[in-house]
Design an enzyme around this catalytic site. Structure first.
Site, PDB file in Angstrom:
ATOM      1  CG  PHE A   1      -1.831   1.236   1.222  1.00 50.56           C
ATOM      2  CD1 PHE A   1      -2.987   1.261   0.446  1.00 50.56           C
ATOM      3  CD2 PHE A   1      -1.523   2.368   1.965  1.00 50.56           C
ATOM      4  CE1 PHE A   1      -3.812   2.383   0.422  1.00 50.56           C
ATOM      5  CE2 PHE A   1      -2.342   3.496   1.943  1.00 50.56           C
ATOM      6  CZ  PHE A   1      -3.497   3.494   1.177  1.00 50.56           C
TER       7      PHE A   1
ATOM      8  CG  ASP B   1       5.785   3.341   1.842  1.00 49.22           C
ATOM      9  OD1 ASP B   1       5.852   3.965   2.918  1.00 49.22           O
ATOM     10  OD2 ASP B   1       4.737   3.283   1.160  1.00 49.22           O
TER      11      ASP B   1
ATOM     12  CE  LYS C   1      -0.658   5.183   8.040  1.00 44.97           C
ATOM     13  NZ  LYS C   1      -0.356   4.731   6.690  1.00 44.97           N
TER      14      LYS C   1
END
Ligand SMILES: *Cc1c(COP(=O)(O)O)cnc(C)c1O
Length: 403
Positions: free
Chosen positions: A127, A214, A243
């Site tokens: 993702f 990532d 995040k």
């Protein structure tokens, strides 16, 4: 009728305040948070140091512009360079923006090397976000469906399969980068083997590709090191972050070094909000507090204790496929879809998530104590057991049992 666009299936609860790893709803009910707003609230809620720093910063200045010098941005970049081992930081506001920047860096890197149609190797079940480029890089049809035509220039392979990458290297001379989410979060806590990451890095070096990690969800201390690639002892060229970086204040960063250093020049990329003083204050305070409170060691110790606690509490329970992860990135895979567990847990004062249909996902704040970690296990294990005893056994399992 709500005027908020209907893009989320929201749970029927609103939290009005938090303290440490605890949240409180409008009725005053207390919840133990093992999700941290999806790996965001690194320092939990109302951390006194963050509250003080942000409050003071808001009183001074929230936003100026990248048209001007921003000393706090310099400070944040220095700290990120130190912990990543990389050289240049571009600040943005979210994970998809950090990944979008990474994809642009890879393409520009390719063009500089005379490759007119650069391609990036991406992984199944990864993702990377929901912009057109990042959803095209994402390995989920659910995320992509309805938004075609997709952005071109991605070649997909399975995670943990070096041979697949070697085959692409053989036949596709347009490849310029490998983009890997070293522990897939949304995809179900799928952990890359460290040997695999080292092998990927070797292939990248041999072909002069960029290695792009990532770490938007798995990075920033959650696994006991600052970044997952550090467990493998390798150095990527591009590391997108977001995040947990601002402990709740929206902020992202695309960090580059190695072969990617110097690829972006003035005018190649930008962001109005990116790197503003408020967000940078959150980054500097989050990173400094993580160091002072030794939260990497805490994430490893408490996270592993939670995972091992769940393994022990669920031992012999039919329907549990595996509990896996690293530090405070934990997945418990069941043999059937288990979205309902989220509601049961909520009713019993515990916040968890289910991803990839059948994986219970835990991403606690890094400040969670051992005692609180034990409470997570004590609350979650009975919920899982009850769920498995009451919910229908999936057809695939029945068929396997009959053979
Ligand atoms: C959440 C996530 C993103 C997207 O971040 P947003 O801030 O939601 O855009 C990208 N990559 C990974 C690995 C993520 O977990």
């Amino acid at each position: 009728m709500s005027h908020v666009m209907n893009t989320y299936a929201r749970l029927p609860v609103a939290f009005v305040r938090g303290q440490g790893v605890w949240l409180y709803d409008e009725a005053g009910k207390q919840y133990l948070d093992a999700l941290a707003g999806i790996a965001v609230n690194t320092l939990g809620y109302a951390h006194p140091r963050l509250v003080r720093a942000l409050t003071e910063q808001i009183g001074r200045v929230i936003h100026t512009s990248n048209l001007f010098q921003i000393p706090l941005q310099e400070q944040a970049a220095d700290r990120i360079a130190a912990i990543t081992g990389l050289d240049e930081v571009f600040f943005c506001n979210s994970g998809l923006e950090a990944n979008e920047a990474a994809i642009k860096v890879a393409r520009k890197y390719g063009h500089e090397r005379g490759i007119a149609e650069p391609a990036i190797i991406v992984m199944e079940k990864a993702f990377h976000g929901r912009s057109l480029a990042t959803l095209s890089a994402t390995g989920s049809r659910k995320v992509q469906a309805g938004f075609e035509p997709l952005v071109q220039g991605f070649v997909r392979v399975p995670l943990n399969d070096l041979e697949a990458v070697r085959q692409v290297a053989e036949r596709n001379k347009n490849v310029v980068a490998v983009f890997v989410e070293p522990i897939q979060g949304e995809g179900g806590i799928n952990v890359s083997r460290l040997e695999y990451l080292r092998g990927l890095k070797e292939i990248c070096d041999r072909n002069e590709w960029l290695f792009m990690s990532d770490e938007v969800q798995c990075g920033l201390g959650r696994t006991g090191k600052w970044f997952v690639y550090q467990h493998a002892g390798i150095q990527p060229d591009v590391v997108p972050l977001a995040k947990g970086l601002g402990s709740g204040v929206p902020v992202g960063a695309c960090v580059v070094g190695g072969r990617a250093k110097g690829v972006f020049k003035p005018g190649n990329h930008g962001s109005t909000f990116g790197g503003n003083p408020l967000a940078m204050c959150a980054v500097v305070t989050t990173l400094d507090t993580m160091k002072e409170e030794d939260l990497l060691a805490n994430a490893l110790k408490v996270g592993d204790a939670i995972r091992e606690g769940l393994v022990a509490a669920l031992a012999g329970q039919a329907g549990v496929v595996e509990a896996r992860g690293m530090g405070m990135m934990i997945g418990v895979e069941l043999d059937r879809p288990c979205g309902d567990i989220v509601k049961t847990a909520l009713a019993r004062g515990l916040l968890v998530n289910v991803t990839a249909d059948s994986v219970i996902r835990l991403l606690p704040p890094l400040v969670m104590s051992e005692v609180e970690g034990r409470q997570v296990v004590e609350r979650l294990a009975p919920i899982v057991r009850e769920f498995l005893e009451q919910s229908p056994v999936p057809a695939a399992t029945r068929a396997a049992a009959a053979r």
